[in-house]
Write a protein that holds these residues in place. Structure first.
Motif, short mmCIF file in Angstrom:
data_model
loop_
_atom_site.label_atom_id
_atom_site.label_comp_id
_atom_site.label_asym_id
_atom_site.label_seq_id
_atom_site.Cartn_x
_atom_site.Cartn_y
_atom_site.Cartn_z
N TYR A 133 -58.71 28.84 61.35
CA TYR A 133 -58.46 28.79 60.21
C TYR A 133 -58.60 30.34 59.34
CZ TYR A 133 -63.50 31.26 61.34
OH TYR A 133 -64.44 32.52 61.82
N TYR A 137 -57.11 30.74 55.97
CA TYR A 137 -57.48 31.71 54.84
C TYR A 137 -56.89 32.96 54.41
CZ TYR A 137 -62.11 28.91 54.20
OH TYR A 137 -62.70 28.04 54.11
N LEU A 362 -62.84 23.46 59.05
CA LEU A 362 -62.27 24.67 58.34
C LEU A 362 -60.66 24.99 58.87
CD1 LEU A 362 -64.98 26.13 61.37
CD2 LEU A 362 -64.51 26.89 59.21
N CYS A 363 -60.49 24.14 59.86
CA CYS A 363 -58.54 23.57 60.09
C CYS A 363 -57.79 23.62 59.10
CB CYS A 363 -57.76 23.77 60.78
SG CYS A 363 -59.07 24.09 62.73
N SER A 366 -59.02 25.06 55.65
CA SER A 366 -58.65 26.61 54.95
C SER A 366 -57.14 26.87 54.52
CB SER A 366 -58.84 27.08 56.53
OG SER A 366 -57.67 27.12 57.13
#
Length: 415
Positions: A133, A137, A362-363, A366
């Motif tokens: 993540y 990001y 999250l993964c 992102s």
């Protein structure tokens, strides 16, 4: 005492899911220990004036040991707090000697079947998720910044449609920045007790996190409203309408955030404002997000219905077929990124399959900003044509080379 490695990843879910955050099991472990410590200290104070012979009552950070005579062996059952992890069926003993209490035997982590550290495979999993993540990001932030720069740089790309796209890009940038601020503020070292941390910087990072989440959902809602209006072809996008979109995307979240801050300051000023278990005030933030997700999903279904109707060759003119097919391709590629998967996670318990939620929210989440930038900017034919035209003009100024395609361009794509 179990490690708190999962606390960082669990708090990061605030950037991906509107359903976070109730009391994490590892924090519940700490809070329950604090309650038992308080009761033990009260017991010790009550026993202070009793006989001074033997071993004094003590709190050893795990269990409370009563007064005992020299030579006496005291047995204590494993504290109930251990049932949060494995079991509490074992027991621990101490001998009262002339020199005081002996060490507990067997040790707590053996008697109560509690590991001192999380398993290596689980630790590797958490580290991998955080790495993914962070990369996601970071890449998204860089690509989104380039996309915003391109849409602002070329005058021909300045329109209501791209104005809304820019706002959406900025919200994804803010989400990425919020992740890095959160990591730097809350998890810069392993010494900090994240469950009891209560500082201005900590609370400010949580507030900023919530605001970034809300504005992102509301600008996704604006995008869905705009796409519906394009397909209906009955909406005039005046400057006043853009102000209305801006008020919805940026202003409405401010109202709810300020209201939530006031409720926390006056009624629940505890910890870092990140624990919302059984808190009615949490719905001040969660409620509007849930509503926006539901409305977005209904708009998504309405877009599908309109496209199915308009793309029927018997119902459209030949010269409009290509336009609507491009519209359908752009819309269907982007709408799933509007958070339709939140309809699934939003109504599940917070601890439903944590590993799956970490991976999905999250993964994959992102990289959502990266995909949006690619679909709405870099694959946009208007953007590609304008960049190509600027490249040809630069070649003409530098080398005197004039290409026939540089004399004009047609930009007729709907996105």
């Amino acid at each position: 005492m179990p490690c708190l490695h999962t606390r960082s990843l669990f708090l990061t879910l605030c950037l991906a899911s509107p359903a976070w955050l109730s009391l994490h099991p590892e924090c519940e472990y700490i809070f329950q220990l604090e309650q038992e410590q308080l009761h033990c200290l009260q017991y010790i104070a009550e026993q202070a004036n009793n006989s001074t012979e033997g071993c004094y009552p003590i709190w050893d950070a795990v269990a409370c040991w009563p007064h005992a005579a020299v030579g006496e062996t005291v047995h204590r059952a494993c504290p109930s707090v251990f049932s949060l992890f494995k079991n509490d069926t074992g027991s621990v003993s101490r001998n009262c000697t002339g020199g005081g209490w002996s060490r507990p035997f067997p040790p707590y982590h053996i008697a109560c079947s509690v590991e001192d550290a999380i398993p290596e495979t689980e630790e590797w999993y958490f580290a991998t998720v955080k790495l993914i993540y962070t990369v996601g990001y970071s890449v998204s932030l860089a690509v989104l910044a380039v996309a915003v720069f391109i849409l602002l740089l070329f005058r021909k790309l300045r329109c209501a449609r791209n104005f809304i796209h820019i706002q959406l890009f900025i919200t994804f940038i803010l989400k990425a920045v919020a992740v890095f601020i959160k990591d730097a503020t809350l998890f810069s070292n392993d010494i900090t007790n994240h469950c009891t941390l209560s500082t201005f910087a900590c609370k400010a990072s949580v507030v900023f996190c919530h605001y970034c989440v809300m504005v992102n959902f509301f600008w996704l809602l604006v995008e869905a409203l705009y796409l519906n209006s394009l397909l209906l072809s009955s909406f005039y996008h005046s400057r006043r309408c853009l102000w209305g979109f801006s008020l919805l995307g940026w202003g409405v979240p401010v109202f709810f955030i300020v209201l939530w801050i006031g409720s926390r300051v006056y009624f629940e000023d505890t910890e870092c404002w990140d624990v919302n278990e059984d808190s009615p005030y949490w719905w001040i933030i969660k409620g509007p997000i849930v509503v926006s997700i539901a409305v977005n999903f209904m708009l998504f279904m309405n877009i599908i219905r309109i496209l199915v109707h308009k793309l029927n060759p018997r119902l459209i003119q030949f010269n409009n077929c290509s336009q609507y097919r491009r519209l359908a391709k752009s819309t269907l590629l982007l709408i799933p990124l509007f958070g339709t998967h939140y309809m699934f996670f939003n109504f599940l318990p917070d601890y439903f399959n944590i590993n799956l939620r970490l991976c999905m929210e999250l993964c994959m989440g992102s990289f959502q900003g990266l995909l949006v930038a690619i679909l709405y900017c870099f694959l946009n034919q208007e953007v590609q044509k304008e960049i190509h035209m600027q490249w040809l003009r630069w070649k003409e100024r530098s080398y005197g080379v004039v290409s026939p395609t540089a004399k004009g361009s047609q930009m007729d794509t709907p996105f």
